[in-house]
Design an enzyme around this catalytic site. Sequence first.
Site, mmCIF file in Angstrom:
data_model
loop_
_atom_site.group_PDB
_atom_site.id
_atom_site.type_symbol
_atom_site.label_atom_id
_atom_site.label_comp_id
_atom_site.label_asym_id
_atom_site.label_seq_id
_atom_site.Cartn_x
_atom_site.Cartn_y
_atom_site.Cartn_z
ATOM 1 N N GLU A 1 0.881 -1.171 0.000
ATOM 2 C CA GLU A 1 0.000 0.000 0.000
ATOM 3 C C GLU A 1 0.916 1.217 0.000
ATOM 4 O OE1 GLU A 1 -3.334 -0.225 -0.255
ATOM 5 O OE2 GLU A 1 -2.843 1.872 -0.667
ATOM 6 N N CYS B 1 -1.739 9.089 2.749
ATOM 7 C CA CYS B 1 -1.589 8.575 1.389
ATOM 8 C C CYS B 1 -2.785 8.976 0.540
ATOM 9 C CB CYS B 1 -1.312 7.085 1.355
ATOM 10 S SG CYS B 1 -2.239 6.170 2.533
#
Length: 502
Positions: free
Chosen positions: A248, A282
């Site tokens: 990720e 993110c």
Amino acid sequence: MKEYLNYIEGKWVPAKSGKTLESRNPANGALIGVVPDSGTEDVNDAVDAAARAFEKWRKFSAPKRAEIIVRAVEILRARKQLLGEMLTREMGKVIQEARGDVQEAIDMGMYMAGEGRRLNGLLVPSELPNKWGMAVRDPLGVVGIITPWNFPIAVPSWKIFPALVCGNTLVWKPAEDTPVMAVEFVKILEEAGVPPGVINLVTGYGEPAGAALVDHPQVRLISFTGSTETGRLIAMKCAQNLKRVSLEMGGKNAIIVLDDADVDLAIEGILWSAFGTSGQRCTACSRVIAHQAIKKELLDKLAARASKLRLGDGLLPTTDVGPVINQEAVEKIDAYTQIARKEGAAVIVGGARAMDGALAQGFFYAPTIFDNVVPTMRVAQEEIFGPSLSVIRADSQEQAIAINNQTNYGLSTSIYTTNVNRAFEAMRDITTGLLYVNAGTIGSEVQLPFGGTRGTGNGHREGGGPVVLETFTEWKTIYVDYSGRLQRAQIDTDELSSRIVR
Ligand code: ADP
């Protein structure tokens, strides 16, 4: 000075080398504590402990494993305020967001505890009579968890809770910038009753500690959240050992504002998504793609609001935006401001390190907006991971979506429109892992998958939804033949079924 330790096989121990590293408050440089600067030997001990604990843990029933998670949730809930304050001190985000970080772990724990009594497999008819076909989920064994500093409790919880409920044992290497929160989380899991060896904590740097975990042959999965460069390196190493890897990584998330949008609503979403957590999520919004018809209005209002955001220690009620994580981050963010200027963008808000008064003791960067950005510029393509926002003009919905899709990342996109047809077209055409309509790019919930397309990940999803079980389990397909005779699939099928019909 407070000294924290590694947690291996239920014991709190220093690094074998005796080396330590410091954790400091990014708002003022105050020392929070020292933690082990672990090496390969420490990681090996932790993996050995996890391997020894696995046999017992996998046979401990899943509902019982889930009960331990429920107890951890209760402790997290009772300590939410305290943990939030500690998290703000170590990582910098403002206190409401720090409490939200803890809340996300509570939510994830509750969701995963439910899985303890579900963990669905498959049960399907066999083509042969008196035969049973099914598939069950087996744990992988020892899993390695490597986490970043921006969500010191939430992101680890996305990995640790599913890993445990599925019956894996684990070794966790948290980020070197937020190791104390990792110790606090593990203390809670210990108190909740996770048996010795089932969870092991090894603090330290990416090299050597993280790398030793990635290289260890007994670790069956690396679940990683962090930068794209590190993720790529880890994936290559895991490929050599045929090790499962769930990645990720970065984002270059955009908010598209169409000409029929509620501009004031869009501004709220942009401010929250671009400058919340100082842009260090993110899923943070780092591009606004504005339709030319509303761009001026949007930008004027946005600039006025952004320039009023108050920087400061995240524990103070007057603070809107906290510090960034460290000196390196300040330098990287500032380097991108210089790149933007060189490429011809206009810096209309911020654009410098904030050094007024007490801010000089910490790592603060003024919320920054670049105008006149075109999609090919580096500030429109590369992840900055700070409070820097590029505004790009589009002449149509199609062009806006094309601009959104033309980056190497594909984590989160949002679109503001009041036209339902356009919203559905966008839902069809935007390439992204997460899509928000009339909300910013952040705000995912644990009951749905989290992850991205293109360079953001490698197809796995974590952070929620039943799909996380795919990362943390292996399928075992089982056939049981209770006919008492040889039955051959694909061969005896016709003959046997016609005999039954006759
Ligand atoms: P960031 O730039 O956000 O700090 P990184 O990808 O460097 O992101 O760090 C994320 C996590 O990966 C941290 O826990 C870090 O220590 C770890 N890490 C960094 N380099 C490596 C590596 N070579 N092998 C394994 N883990 C690493």
